[in-house]
Scaffold this motif. Structure first.
Motif, short mmCIF file in Angstrom:
data_model
loop_
_atom_site.label_atom_id
_atom_site.label_comp_id
_atom_site.label_asym_id
_atom_site.label_seq_id
_atom_site.Cartn_x
_atom_site.Cartn_y
_atom_site.Cartn_z
N TRP A 97 0.75 -1.37 -0.03
CA TRP A 97 -0.23 -0.13 0.04
C TRP A 97 1.04 1.20 0.09
O TRP A 97 0.54 2.10 -0.66
N TRP A 98 1.80 1.23 0.72
CA TRP A 98 2.90 2.48 1.01
C TRP A 98 3.92 2.48 -0.09
O TRP A 98 4.83 3.50 -0.17
N GLY A 99 3.94 1.66 -1.27
CA GLY A 99 4.83 2.08 -2.27
C GLY A 99 5.53 0.53 -2.92
O GLY A 99 5.90 0.59 -4.03
N GLY A 100 5.70 -0.37 -1.94
CA GLY A 100 6.42 -1.45 -2.60
C GLY A 100 6.82 -2.57 -1.67
O GLY A 100 6.73 -2.45 -0.43
N VAL A 101 7.25 -3.67 -2.04
CA VAL A 101 7.72 -4.83 -1.26
C VAL A 101 9.08 -5.30 -1.88
O VAL A 101 9.31 -5.50 -2.77
N GLY A 102 9.98 -5.60 -0.77
CA GLY A 102 11.00 -6.11 -1.07
C GLY A 102 12.20 -5.05 -0.65
O GLY A 102 12.00 -3.93 -0.27
N GLU A 103 13.65 -5.34 -0.90
CA GLU A 103 14.67 -4.64 -0.57
C GLU A 103 14.84 -3.30 -1.32
O GLU A 103 15.34 -2.32 -0.82
N ASN A 104 14.43 -3.50 -2.49
CA ASN A 104 14.45 -2.07 -3.40
C ASN A 104 13.32 -1.15 -3.20
O ASN A 104 13.28 -0.26 -3.70
N HIS A 105 12.29 -1.32 -2.24
CA HIS A 105 11.20 -0.78 -2.01
C HIS A 105 11.07 -0.17 -0.39
O HIS A 105 10.14 -0.39 0.09
#
Length: 515
Positions: A97-105
């Motif tokens: 919801w707040w922009g992304g999932v994972g190491e790069n987000h």
């Protein structure tokens, strides 16, 4: 041996225990997080596949509610997910919801998932809480074991886990399956005490027995349930739903609807969402719109207070202070008049005032309304009958010595009204009520067993004795005479009828009520 006999009876062979069936694991071991970890992996994979795309906030909401939140739904209808797994899934959805999932987000998560999952009616996003929704899905399976006791699944579980009792009394047992453990987890929510609380010879509560079994608060709650005049077999109903049927939505709402946030004025919340609406009062077109201006400061309001007399609208600086001064300095009659005048301000602002329509030629019209007095545990019903020209014919004030929920009160009001006009040998009747749910229920009928629907069944049965009868919805602003009569009935000890000459308190309203 039992497995072989079972397979021979059904004419099938025993399958292997490994692998999945219908997308779920066939065997559940001790490590639930490892076996059910595929659910979290699916949520994470779908979130990652959508993260790299540039999505507007509204699109993220749609994808989150309709795609990502739907992934674990099927598994949650069978298994009770570990608490930590549910929290992990919520963290993934919060990150998406707040922009992304994972190491790069990596970034700031401005609100926790608990805050985002507050229902939309409280001004928040209304996302789904995993644990609560999981319990609601499992509750549905438990409800089906009770409500569909003759199904193959219900009989299988009963034979294995509770052969000598009902599901509400069933114990977890030794060596239970994970599915049974999951369903049994929600059993305390369904458990209720049962007794012969209704007189077997009639349709009334057994007050002495109820008094001996329950405290005063529970006794009031029990006796506030209206009873049908029709004798029917007992049936378990879900009290959180108007139709008496269990729904996941209604149970989830009971688990999450415990918030009490301060609400800004409706128009302020709209402007905060960039809705282009006027910022000035729509009655005077001079000052900025607010509750205090509408009821106190507006020139239109002040002219009304001058006509009312004795209302101070100068010394107070906000609406709460003004109301406090009214309630502490005025008598009960003045307070009722001031509150009624405020309500008319609101109606004028909303533009919802309308005149009542006359019935068709040759038809009589009866308006019905109910009023509740929660302090004295009483209700009042008001009825007014007019002909096709709008002329007053009959009226009745009927007090009722107990109190029910508003929809049930409206239903009982119509049931008693039909009994009255039937005993008066009247026909060609148009019945108007301010409860839209009730009117739709009478017209279309409900195949359910809630107390509300049982009263509707009584109404439909009485209505079948009339040659020509119809039911219509009437706005509160067009049902004022019946409402006044219902209020007049509250202090009475018996019904009061009027014919040809109206009740003094309704004479003026009656003359303005017909277009």
């Amino acid at each position: 041996m039992a497995k072989n006999d079972f397979c021979n009876i059904l004419g099938m062979r025993e399958g292997t225990l490994n692998g999945n069936y219908l997308g779920l694991p066939s065997v559940i071991g001790r490590n639930k997080r490892e076996i059910l970890g595929f659910i979290k992996d699916k949520v994470l994979g779908r979130s990652n596949s959508l993260t790299h795309k540039f999505l507007p906030r509204a699109w993220r909401e749609v994808l989150l509610k309709n795609v990502i939140q739907a992934i674990p739904s099927f598994a949650m209808s069978v298994f009770l997910l570990p608490i930590e797994m549910g929290k992990d899934i919520e963290k993934i959805m919060n990150s998406f919801w707040w922009g992304g999932v994972g190491e790069n987000h990596k970034g700031i998560r401005w609100k926790s998932w608990d805050r985002l999952s507050v229902p939309k009616r409280w001004g928040v996003m209304g996302f789904r809480k995993i644990r609560e929704f999981n319990l609601a899905m499992l509750e549905k399976q438990a409800w089906r074991l009770i409500d569909h006791s003759s199904s193959l699944l219900s009989r299988t579980y009963k034979a294995k886990y509770y052969p000598n009792c009902t599901f509400l009394e069933a114990q977890l047992g030794s060596n239970p399956s994970f599915v049974w453990c999951s369903i049994h987890e929600v059993q305390p929510i369904l458990q209720r005490g049962f007794a012969a609380l209704i007189h077997p010879a009639g349709s009334s509560w057994n007050i002495p027995l109820i008094t001996s079994l329950f405290n005063q608060e529970d006794m009031n709650l029990i006796t506030s349930i209206p009873l049908s005049n029709t004798r029917l077999n007992d049936k378990i109903i879900w009290m959180e739903d108007e139709k008496g049927k269990y729904t996941v939505r209604s149970f989830y709402k009971t688990l999450t609807d415990d918030h009490d946030f301060d609400q800004a004025p409706f128009w302020t919340r709209l402007r905060a969402k960039h809705v282009n609406i006027p910022g000035v009062c729509q009655l005077c077109n001079i000052d900025e719109e607010s509750y205090f201006h509408l009821f106190v400061q507006c020139p239109f309001a002040r002219s009304c207070w001058d006509m009312f007399g004795g209302v101070d609208y100068v010394s107070s600086n906000n609406l709460l202070d003004w109301l406090e001064s009214i309630f502490t300095t005025k008598n009960d009659n003045d307070i009722c008049g001031i509150i009624s005048t405020c309500w008319k301000f609101w109606e004028d602002y909303r533009g919802c005032y309308s005149l009542e329509k006359k019935p068709h030629t040759g038809m009589l019209k009866i308006n019905v309304d109910a009023t509740l007095d929660t302090n004295n545990k009483k209700m009042g019903f008001g009825y007014v009958i007019r002909d096709s020209t709008g002329h007053f014919l009959y009226a009745r004030c009927l007090p009722w010595p107990s109190i029910f929920r508003p929809n049930e009160a409206e239903a009982i009001g119509i049931r008693e009204a039909l009994t009255w006009i039937k005993d008066s040998n009247l026909d060609n009747i148009q019945v108007e009520s301010g409860c839209l749910l009730l009117v739709n229920g009478i017209i279309h009928g409900h195949d359910t067993f809630s107390s509300f629907d049982l009263i509707i069944s009584d109404i439909r049965e009485i209505a079948s004795d009339f040659d020509n009868i119809s039911f219509l919805f009437a706005k509160r602003s067009t049902n004022r005479v019946a409402h006044l009569l219902a209020r007049e009935a509250l202090p009475m000890y018996g019904y009061m009828d009027f014919s040809m000459i109206p009740f003094p308190s309704i004479a003026q309203v009656l003359s303005l009520d017909i277009s």
